[in-house]
Design a protein around this motif. Structure first.
Motif, mmCIF file in Angstrom:
data_model
loop_
_atom_site.group_PDB
_atom_site.id
_atom_site.type_symbol
_atom_site.label_atom_id
_atom_site.label_comp_id
_atom_site.label_asym_id
_atom_site.label_seq_id
_atom_site.Cartn_x
_atom_site.Cartn_y
_atom_site.Cartn_z
ATOM 1 N N VAL A 258 -13.083 3.119 -5.756
ATOM 2 C CA VAL A 258 -12.097 3.640 -4.801
ATOM 3 C C VAL A 258 -11.698 2.583 -3.775
ATOM 4 N N PRO A 259 -12.661 1.937 -3.077
ATOM 5 C CA PRO A 259 -12.234 0.907 -2.120
ATOM 6 C C PRO A 259 -11.526 -0.267 -2.794
ATOM 7 N N LEU A 260 -11.944 -0.620 -4.012
ATOM 8 C CA LEU A 260 -11.267 -1.700 -4.729
ATOM 9 C C LEU A 260 -9.823 -1.315 -5.061
ATOM 10 N N THR A 261 -9.613 -0.068 -5.449
ATOM 11 C CA THR A 261 -8.252 0.398 -5.759
ATOM 12 C C THR A 261 -7.359 0.310 -4.529
ATOM 13 N N ILE A 262 -7.896 0.735 -3.382
ATOM 14 C CA ILE A 262 -7.124 0.653 -2.132
ATOM 15 C C ILE A 262 -6.788 -0.805 -1.814
ATOM 16 N N LEU A 263 -7.777 -1.685 -1.976
ATOM 17 C CA LEU A 263 -7.555 -3.099 -1.703
ATOM 18 C C LEU A 263 -6.511 -3.690 -2.648
ATOM 19 N N LEU A 264 -6.560 -3.293 -3.912
ATOM 20 C CA LEU A 264 -5.583 -3.788 -4.894
ATOM 21 C C LEU A 264 -4.171 -3.344 -4.538
ATOM 22 N N VAL A 265 -4.022 -2.117 -4.085
ATOM 23 C CA VAL A 265 -2.696 -1.625 -3.673
ATOM 24 C C VAL A 265 -2.178 -2.441 -2.495
ATOM 25 N N LEU A 266 -3.058 -2.699 -1.517
ATOM 26 C CA LEU A 266 -2.655 -3.494 -0.346
ATOM 27 C C LEU A 266 -2.280 -4.929 -0.751
ATOM 28 N N LEU A 267 -3.052 -5.523 -1.662
ATOM 29 C CA LEU A 267 -2.743 -6.866 -2.149
ATOM 30 C C LEU A 267 -1.406 -6.887 -2.893
ATOM 31 N N ALA A 268 -1.142 -5.834 -3.680
ATOM 32 C CA ALA A 268 0.126 -5.756 -4.417
ATOM 33 C C ALA A 268 1.301 -5.676 -3.449
ATOM 34 N N ILE A 269 1.164 -4.868 -2.414
ATOM 35 C CA ILE A 269 2.234 -4.759 -1.412
ATOM 36 C C ILE A 269 2.429 -6.096 -0.699
ATOM 37 N N ALA A 270 1.310 -6.753 -0.332
ATOM 38 C CA ALA A 270 1.394 -8.054 0.337
ATOM 39 C C ALA A 270 2.079 -9.081 -0.554
ATOM 40 N N ALA A 271 1.735 -9.093 -1.845
ATOM 41 C CA ALA A 271 2.353 -10.034 -2.777
ATOM 42 C C ALA A 271 3.851 -9.779 -2.876
ATOM 43 N N TRP A 272 4.238 -8.494 -2.942
ATOM 44 C CA TRP A 272 5.671 -8.152 -3.038
ATOM 45 C C TRP A 272 6.425 -8.617 -1.785
ATOM 46 N N VAL A 273 5.871 -8.343 -0.597
ATOM 47 C CA VAL A 273 6.529 -8.746 0.657
ATOM 48 C C VAL A 273 6.664 -10.268 0.725
ATOM 49 N N LEU A 274 5.603 -10.979 0.358
ATOM 50 C CA LEU A 274 5.641 -12.444 0.425
ATOM 51 C C LEU A 274 6.642 -13.025 -0.567
ATOM 52 N N VAL A 275 6.714 -12.452 -1.774
ATOM 53 C CA VAL A 275 7.699 -12.922 -2.745
ATOM 54 C C VAL A 275 9.112 -12.662 -2.230
#
Length: 400
Positions: free
Chosen positions: A198-215
């Motif tokens: 569960v915490p890993l899934t939340i972290l992955l979602v946050l990383l995905a959003i961060a990657a999208w914003v940075l791109v």
């Protein structure tokens, strides 16, 4: 939800959304709906985009994530996991890209519309599979596999075009941070089967959003963040995620994008006054794809070992080529990108995509139906031969 994972219903919803948008845009309601599309939403002064861009750059990144997961699977465990298996569809896909470009440039070369040459190169895999599901009962698996590989390779070409042609003023620092986020995302995704799911899934979602914003902020088209994340994610959780997202992509993401892209006013001009982009696309999609895929596919059958891939007849290739002409989703996106600075030509290019894809859809329905009937007759004849009584042997018994 299961219906939204089928091949038929999503194609119907997508087409309905596009037709509805085209009708609404040409009624008194059109101006108000377009106004909503152009309304800016986000954190004022920090991160804002129009509703249309949230759909095009944000929601569509989810679609490209699912595409990338499918690409990853096919390239490692599926129909494209070796050069030998990919050879025939790769050659046919090359023809399905080159010939539409040539046809487009015959109409638009030398004009301001020439920048739209990538538009007729795309194939909408959802629509193609939808037509197969509706009209292709009885087709052998070889044709379906060939078409799937062809469409996947077309997706790769479309992704490359978006990455190379529609990237400007790249901020290398932000892009490097995005790449770092994608790498961490990929590494952590390989630990999803642990107790800390569960915490890993939340972290992955946050990383995905961060990657999208940075791109997005780096100047590279934001949908490519979805591609990078889909390719980087560990295959098993990636396939689970794709399965979970599929109904939402088919039922919400793609219809919203089709609705947004098709909100165009039909110009009140004679056909001769339409831009060369319109004609290049409306001819390039159905005609260019059929000629390119059929011709290059026929050549591919004569290269290397025939046993390396399912044998296809000329009529099979014609059916596959007509399905390839249904550009729709990626072609609409390429239209938005190629003519972002010229709304009038962009709208005419969008109409060209809708008209060209519509023509290809009708032709594909007819050709696929014909081939399906042919193979059903063959199967019936074979079944009748197997069930027919065998003639008696000279000794009075049945021949074995």
């Amino acid at each position: 939800m299961s219906l939204l994972r089928s091949a038929r219903l999503p194609a119907v919803i997508l087409l309905t959304a596009a037709i509805a948008a085209l009708i609404i845009a040409n009624t008194p309601l059109g101006e108000a709906v377009v106004g909503v599309k152009e309304t800016y939403v986000g954190i004022p002064g920090v991160f804002e985009m129009s509703v249309g861009h949230w759909v095009q750059d944000g929601l569509l990144a989810i679609f490209f994530f699912t595409v990338a997961v499918e690409l990853q699977f096919e390239l490692t465990n599926g129909e494209l996991n070796s050069a030998r298996r990919a050879l025939q569809p790769a050659i046919a896909a090359a023809g399905g890209v080159l010939v539409p470009i040539v046809i487009f440039l015959i109409f638009a070369g030398g004009s301001d519309s020439a920048a739209g040459w990538p538009i007729p190169t795309a194939t909408d895999i959802a629509f193609a599979l939808g037509v197969l599901a509706v009209f292709g009962k009885g087709l052998p698996s070889g044709i379906r596999i060939f078409l799937l590989a062809l469409a996947i390779l077309d997706d790769i070409v479309g992704i490359v075009f978006i990455a190379v042609l529609f990237t400007t003023d790249v901020n290398i620092g932000l892009l490097a941070l995005a790449a770092l986020a994608v790498i961490v995302f990929g590494v952590l995704s390989r630990r999803l089967d642990t107790r800390a799911r569960v915490p890993l899934t939340i972290l992955l979602v946050l990383l995905a959003i961060a990657a999208w914003v940075l791109v997005y902020l780096s100047g590279v088209h934001a949908t490519l963040a979805g591609v990078a994340l889909g390719l980087a994610m560990a295959q098993r959780p990636a396939l689970r995620t794709r399965h979970a997202l599929e109904p939402w992509v088919n039922g919400i993401v793609l219809p919203l994008f089709a609705f947004s892209a098709a909100l165009v006013v039909i110009p009140q001009v004679s056909p001769t006054e339409l831009s060369p982009a319109f004609w290049g696309i409306v001819v390039g999609l159905p005609v260019g794809k059929i000629i390119g895929i059929t011709l290059f596919g026929w050549i591919s059958l004569r290269i290397g070992n025939r046993g390396a891939a399912p044998h296809l007849s000329l009529l099979d290739l014609l059916a596959a080529g007509s399905l390839g002409g249904i550009g729709f989703t990626v072609s609409l996106l390429l239209s938005e990108l190629a003519f972002a600075g010229d709304p009038l030509v962009r709208d005419e290019a969008t109409l060209g995509v809708l008209a060209g894809s519509g023509i290809a859809l009708i032709v594909a329905g007819l050709l696929v139906s014909q081939r399906a009937r042919h193979f059903r007759r063959l199967a019936t004849s074979e079944s009748d031969r197997e069930q027919a009584p065998r003639p008696p042997s000279p000794t009075g018994g049945q021949l074995n």
